[in-house]
Design a protein around this motif. Structure first.
Motif, PDB file in Angstrom:
ATOM      1  N   ASP A   1      49.271  34.768  52.078  1.00 59.22           N
ATOM      2  CA  ASP A   1      49.236  33.316  52.137  1.00 59.22           C
ATOM      3  C   ASP A   1      49.595  32.746  50.772  1.00 59.22           C
ATOM      4  O   ASP A   1      49.402  33.382  49.749  1.00 59.22           O
ATOM      5  CB  ASP A   1      47.817  32.883  52.523  1.00 59.22           C
ATOM      6  CG  ASP A   1      47.753  31.416  52.800  1.00 59.22           C
ATOM      7  OD1 ASP A   1      48.158  31.014  53.899  1.00 59.22           O
ATOM      8  OD2 ASP A   1      47.333  30.666  51.903  1.00 59.22           O
TER       9      ASP A   1
ATOM     10  N   SER B   1      53.979  39.772  47.272  1.00 60.71           N
ATOM     11  CA  SER B   1      53.644  40.550  46.073  1.00 60.71           C
ATOM     12  C   SER B   1      54.367  41.875  46.139  1.00 60.71           C
ATOM     13  O   SER B   1      54.422  42.512  47.196  1.00 60.71           O
ATOM     14  CB  SER B   1      52.140  40.830  46.021  1.00 60.71           C
ATOM     15  OG  SER B   1      51.443  39.632  46.012  1.00 60.71           O
TER      16      SER B   1
ATOM     17  N   GLN C   1      45.931  32.049  43.589  1.00 56.90           N
ATOM     18  CA  GLN C   1      44.622  31.577  43.139  1.00 56.90           C
ATOM     19  C   GLN C   1      43.642  32.741  43.034  1.00 56.90           C
ATOM     20  O   GLN C   1      42.797  32.787  42.140  1.00 56.90           O
ATOM     21  CB  GLN C   1      44.066  30.537  44.112  1.00 56.90           C
ATOM     22  CG  GLN C   1      44.895  29.275  44.163  1.00 56.90           C
ATOM     23  CD  GLN C   1      44.419  28.348  45.263  1.00 56.90           C
ATOM     24  OE1 GLN C   1      43.243  28.351  45.616  1.00 56.90           O
ATOM     25  NE2 GLN C   1      45.333  27.574  45.810  1.00 56.90           N
ATOM     26  N   VAL C   2      43.771  33.683  43.959  1.00 59.16           N
ATOM     27  CA  VAL C   2      42.903  34.869  43.904  1.00 59.16           C
ATOM     28  C   VAL C   2      43.185  35.656  42.637  1.00 59.16           C
ATOM     29  O   VAL C   2      42.272  36.077  41.912  1.00 59.16           O
ATOM     30  CB  VAL C   2      43.152  35.759  45.152  1.00 59.16           C
ATOM     31  CG1 VAL C   2      42.403  37.053  45.046  1.00 59.16           C
ATOM     32  CG2 VAL C   2      42.788  35.012  46.410  1.00 59.16           C
ATOM     33  N   MET C   3      44.486  35.821  42.349  1.00 66.13           N
ATOM     34  CA  MET C   3      44.874  36.557  41.144  1.00 66.13           C
ATOM     35  C   MET C   3      44.317  35.870  39.903  1.00 66.13           C
ATOM     36  O   MET C   3      43.876  36.523  38.948  1.00 66.13           O
ATOM     37  CB  MET C   3      46.407  36.628  41.049  1.00 66.13           C
ATOM     38  CG  MET C   3      47.076  37.411  42.151  1.00 66.13           C
ATOM     39  SD  MET C   3      46.580  39.141  42.199  1.00 66.13           S
ATOM     40  CE  MET C   3      47.169  39.734  40.641  1.00 66.13           C
ATOM     41  N   GLU C   4      44.349  34.525  39.930  1.00 67.90           N
ATOM     42  CA  GLU C   4      43.864  33.720  38.822  1.00 67.90           C
ATOM     43  C   GLU C   4      42.386  34.017  38.568  1.00 67.90           C
ATOM     44  O   GLU C   4      41.947  34.187  37.436  1.00 67.90           O
ATOM     45  CB  GLU C   4      44.067  32.263  39.227  1.00 67.90           C
ATOM     46  CG  GLU C   4      44.251  31.188  38.204  1.00 67.90           C
ATOM     47  CD  GLU C   4      45.036  31.491  36.962  1.00 67.90           C
ATOM     48  OE1 GLU C   4      44.566  31.104  35.894  1.00 67.90           O
ATOM     49  OE2 GLU C   4      46.113  32.130  37.057  1.00 67.90           O
ATOM     50  N   LYS C   5      41.628  34.096  39.634  1.00 70.91           N
ATOM     51  CA  LYS C   5      40.191  34.353  39.504  1.00 70.91           C
ATOM     52  C   LYS C   5      39.926  35.771  39.028  1.00 70.91           C
ATOM     53  O   LYS C   5      39.051  36.032  38.226  1.00 70.91           O
ATOM     54  CB  LYS C   5      39.477  34.144  40.853  1.00 70.91           C
ATOM     55  CG  LYS C   5      39.500  32.729  41.362  1.00 70.91           C
ATOM     56  CD  LYS C   5      38.456  31.869  40.660  1.00 70.91           C
ATOM     57  CE  LYS C   5      38.454  30.463  41.185  1.00 70.91           C
ATOM     58  NZ  LYS C   5      39.205  29.553  40.299  1.00 70.91           N
ATOM     59  N   LEU C   6      40.692  36.722  39.554  1.00 71.41           N
ATOM     60  CA  LEU C   6      40.439  38.127  39.227  1.00 71.41           C
ATOM     61  C   LEU C   6      40.781  38.440  37.784  1.00 71.41           C
ATOM     62  O   LEU C   6      40.129  39.266  37.151  1.00 71.41           O
ATOM     63  CB  LEU C   6      41.258  39.047  40.142  1.00 71.41           C
ATOM     64  CG  LEU C   6      40.829  39.104  41.599  1.00 71.41           C
ATOM     65  CD1 LEU C   6      41.746  40.037  42.370  1.00 71.41           C
ATOM     66  CD2 LEU C   6      39.386  39.584  41.704  1.00 71.41           C
ATOM     67  N   GLN C   7      41.846  37.769  37.274  1.00 71.78           N
ATOM     68  CA  GLN C   7      42.283  38.002  35.904  1.00 71.78           C
ATOM     69  C   GLN C   7      42.613  39.459  35.636  1.00 71.78           C
ATOM     70  O   GLN C   7      42.587  39.907  34.499  1.00 71.78           O
ATOM     71  CB  GLN C   7      41.194  37.526  34.912  1.00 71.78           C
ATOM     72  CG  GLN C   7      41.077  36.013  34.853  1.00 71.78           C
ATOM     73  CD  GLN C   7      42.194  35.401  34.064  1.00 71.78           C
ATOM     74  OE1 GLN C   7      42.470  35.830  32.937  1.00 71.78           O
ATOM     75  NE2 GLN C   7      42.869  34.407  34.603  1.00 71.78           N
TER      76      GLN C   7
ATOM     77  N   ALA D   1      48.082  30.841  49.031  1.00 69.53           N
ATOM     78  CA  ALA D   1      46.908  30.696  48.159  1.00 69.53           C
ATOM     79  C   ALA D   1      46.615  31.960  47.368  1.00 69.53           C
ATOM     80  O   ALA D   1      45.697  31.987  46.548  1.00 69.53           O
ATOM     81  CB  ALA D   1      45.691  30.325  49.003  1.00 69.53           C
ATOM     82  N   PHE D   2      47.384  33.025  47.608  1.00 70.40           N
ATOM     83  CA  PHE D   2      47.123  34.298  46.944  1.00 70.40           C
ATOM     84  C   PHE D   2      47.078  34.210  45.414  1.00 70.40           C
ATOM     85  O   PHE D   2      46.213  34.823  44.783  1.00 70.40           O
ATOM     86  CB  PHE D   2      48.160  35.325  47.414  1.00 70.40           C
ATOM     87  CG  PHE D   2      47.896  36.713  46.926  1.00 70.40           C
ATOM     88  CD1 PHE D   2      48.681  37.273  45.931  1.00 70.40           C
ATOM     89  CD2 PHE D   2      46.855  37.454  47.447  1.00 70.40           C
ATOM     90  CE1 PHE D   2      48.446  38.561  45.470  1.00 70.40           C
ATOM     91  CE2 PHE D   2      46.609  38.735  46.998  1.00 70.40           C
ATOM     92  CZ  PHE D   2      47.395  39.298  46.010  1.00 70.40           C
TER      93      PHE D   2
END
Lengths: 419, 225
Positions: B97, B85, B102-108, B99-100
């Protein structure tokens, strides 16, 4: 006892001391032995040395085969075929070399058996001039030191000298097999620091101080080339270091502490003078971020270089040793050239071979910045190799009395050397 | 420890466009230098835009002025398990990682507006590795740019490898110039020290080089509203 003409006796240059040696003197052309006993012993020593070298080559060959299998097995997915093909070629080549080594070793073994080295048969013979063939004991130790002194014409050595020689021979063996025990004996045999072999310092005709001992050579080199780090190792220590480099380099994390670790790894284990100097078998020369050169000494503790290899400082693994080859083309070609330079230094100036070699290696600090002295370019496409390479040749021939001109560099194609 | 790498991108002459013919000519140049094709590569870059409080992304909106407006995500071909990033405004680069996202996706908090793929062939040229690829948006075939990676395996120090890389770049430009194409490859020096990166080359350096190059390429890419 057979009377010998004076001329013969002096020509042989060996006068066994009357007090300690059997009085029988044999005719030099004794058909039973073929050669005179001193020559037989010398030959036997030389053959034992060759056998030792062959065994080392075989061990290294086995290492290389294992390494090739590991590399092929661990190849990244997008270049598996390339790696497997390359390793296949390596394995085939290595197999041929190993077969040759084994053949040579078998032949050598037969010669040694016939001359009585491995089974002590000659001890009983009456015409041995009191000289015994070197005995190879079951633990691998070679008992021959005292007899070498006799061959060198110092057979008139007194009982004190013989005792000293015997003590030295036993101490060497003790150090070899029990390195963890303290060396209290040697300190009063030599005047000076324990463990440092003092040899006479000679001033050569051109005024240069001749370096005779390994520690002198390395200390002078440290002063002359301050940005090259020098480390010394025992055989086993070097294998450990080489393997640990592999795991250090594989880490995905890069940070300032990692670079520090890499530098300190060598320092904490053995600086230039902390390894007992008469056990040093490997010298590592590291110019950070440019190259890592590995020089092996044979025998350990001597100043006789045996092999040299160059690697990228980012390489690590068990293939990293003086007879190994880098995976990078540039260092492969530097090593090929270095092999020739080493042979040249050994044949032309054997006593200075190591210091010449180490200084010549140091000149490669400019490998990636110095342009070719002939064409003026840095990178050049070598037509026959189809590779883009910097100038990998540095001259090793002596020019006048001074030594090779270490300021020049040439591409393979621009160089006047063959190959 | 990764070897040093230079990124170059195609800069078309004024009035000219970038097209696939230039790409194949560049590949031909790699082969003429003795390069042997040995695989494909694909690196992806994601542009995130900060979401405003009312849920709509975009330049106008009630955003805190100190928040960075954009975030770059880089998925490098050589390390599929990692994700980088970059916050250009603050000169930050982070290795995380894979999978990062996916975290961004959740945080929006930041959402992907544009995804670009760089893909093509790679060539081994002795101790060099050349990767030549086209830049295409994720769900389109339109060629937006041409990008090159040049790696020199024996060295990892940026300072010590500068002379060799510059020399290679000169040789490459000479080779490409023979094809008389409308434009040239350009290497842009990234200020690695601004990002707190050391002289030892790393994947973070690659991520930063992509960020630098893309400032040039972005002009050709439409940003969806």
């Amino acid at each position: 006892m057979m009377q010998q003409p004076q001329a013969h006796a002096s020509a042989l240059a060996v006068a066994p001391s009357a007090s300690a040696v059997a009085p029988t003197v044999a005719h030099p052309q004794d058909p039973a032995g073929g050669d005179a006993p001193p020559k037989q012993v010398a030959q036997a020593m030389e053959r034992l040395g060759r056998a030792g070298r062959l065994i080392a080559d075989i061990r290294l060959g086995a290492d290389r085969l294992l390494e090739a299998l590991f590399v092929a097995g661990g190849a990244p997915p997008y270049s598996v075929h390339q790696h497997v093909d390359r390793m296949e070629r390596v394995i085939v080549k290595e197999e041929a070399a190993m077969r040759l080594h084994f053949q040579d070793l078998r032949a050598l073994g037969r010669q040694l058996e016939e001359s009585g080295v491995l089974n002590g048969a000659l001890k009983a013979r009456g015409n041995s001039w009191g000289l015994h063939m070197p005995l190879v004991c079951p633990d691998g130790a070679v008992v021959a030191y005292a007899w070498k002194r006799q061959l060198a014409g110092q057979a008139g050595a007194s009982a004190v000298d013989r005792t000293r020689l015997a003590l030295k021979a036993f101490t060497d063996q003790k150090r070899r097999f029990f390195p963890h025990l303290e060396d209290e004996v040697l300190s009063h045999l030599h005047d000076g620091e324990p463990g440092v072999t003092k040899k006479p310092k000679l001033i050569a005709s051109n005024g240069d101080l001749e370096e005779k001992s390994l520690s002198e050579i390395l200390k002078n080199l440290e002063n002359e080339v301050p940005n090259m780090k020098i480390f010394t190792y025992w055989h086993l220590d070097w294998s450990k270091r080489a393997s640990s480099l592999a795991s250090l380099m594989d880490d995905d994390f890069v940070g300032p502490s990692k670079e520090l670790n890499l530098q300190n790894m060598g320092k904490s284990r053995s600086g230039v003078l902390t390894t007992p100097i008469d056990q040093v078998a490997v010298i590592e020369l590291l110019v950070p971020s440019i190259f890592r050169a590995v020089v092996s000494l044979h025998p350990a503790g001597s100043t006789d270089p045996d092999a040299v290899a160059f690697f990228s400082p980012t390489e690590g693994g068990s293939y990293l040793h003086a007879r190994g080859t880098s995976v990078h083309h540039v260092f492969k070609h530097v090593k090929e050239h270095a092999d020739k330079a080493l042979q040249y230094f050994i044949s032309v100036e054997p006593s200075k071979a190591l210091s010449l070699l180490l200084r010549w290696i140091a000149s490669y600090q400019t490998l990636f910045t110095k342009v070719c002295s002939k064409c003026g370019r840095l990178l050049m496409m070598d037509k026959s190799l189809a590779l883009l390479l910097p100038p990998v040749h540095r001259p090793y021939h002596q020019t006048s009395n001074v030594g090779p001109d270490l300021q020049e560099a040439y591409h393979i194609g621009c160089s006047s050397y063959d190959g | 420890m990764p070897p040093v790498k230079w990124l170059m991108h195609w800069h078309p002459s004024p009035g000219a466009t970038v097209n696939s013919q230039i790409l194949s000519e560049a590949c031909g140049c790699a082969e003429s230098l003795g390069g042997s094709k040995d695989g494909r590569w694909k690196t992806s870059i994601f542009f995130y835009r900060a979401m405003t409080r009312d849920g709509a992304g975009g330049p106008a909106g009630q955003q805190h002025p100190d928040l960075p407006r954009e975030l770059l995500g880089v998925a490098l071909h050589e390390r599929p398990g990692l994700y980088f990033s970059i916050v250009r405004a603050q000169r930050l680069v982070l290795q995380a990682d894979a999978a990062f996202p996916q975290v961004m996706e959740k945080l929006q908090s930041y959402r992907i507006r544009v995804a670009l793929n760089f893909e093509g062939f790679q060539y081994q040229l002795g101790d060099f590795c050349l990767r030549i690829g086209k830049c295409v948006p994720n769900n389109s075939e339109a060629l937006r740019g041409i990008m090159m990676e040049v790696e020199y395996y024996p060295l990892s120090s940026i300072k010590k490898s500068k002379a060799v890389m510059e020399d290679f770049f000169d040789i490459w430009q000479e080779t490409v110039a023979k094809k008389s194409l409308p434009g040239q490859f350009i290497h842009v020096d990234s200020s690695f020290s601004d990002y707190g990166l050391s002289d030892q080359y790393s994947f973070q350096h690659t991520a930063v080089q992509y960020a630098t190059c893309l400032q040039q390429l972005m002009a050709a890419v439409t940003v969806r509203g």
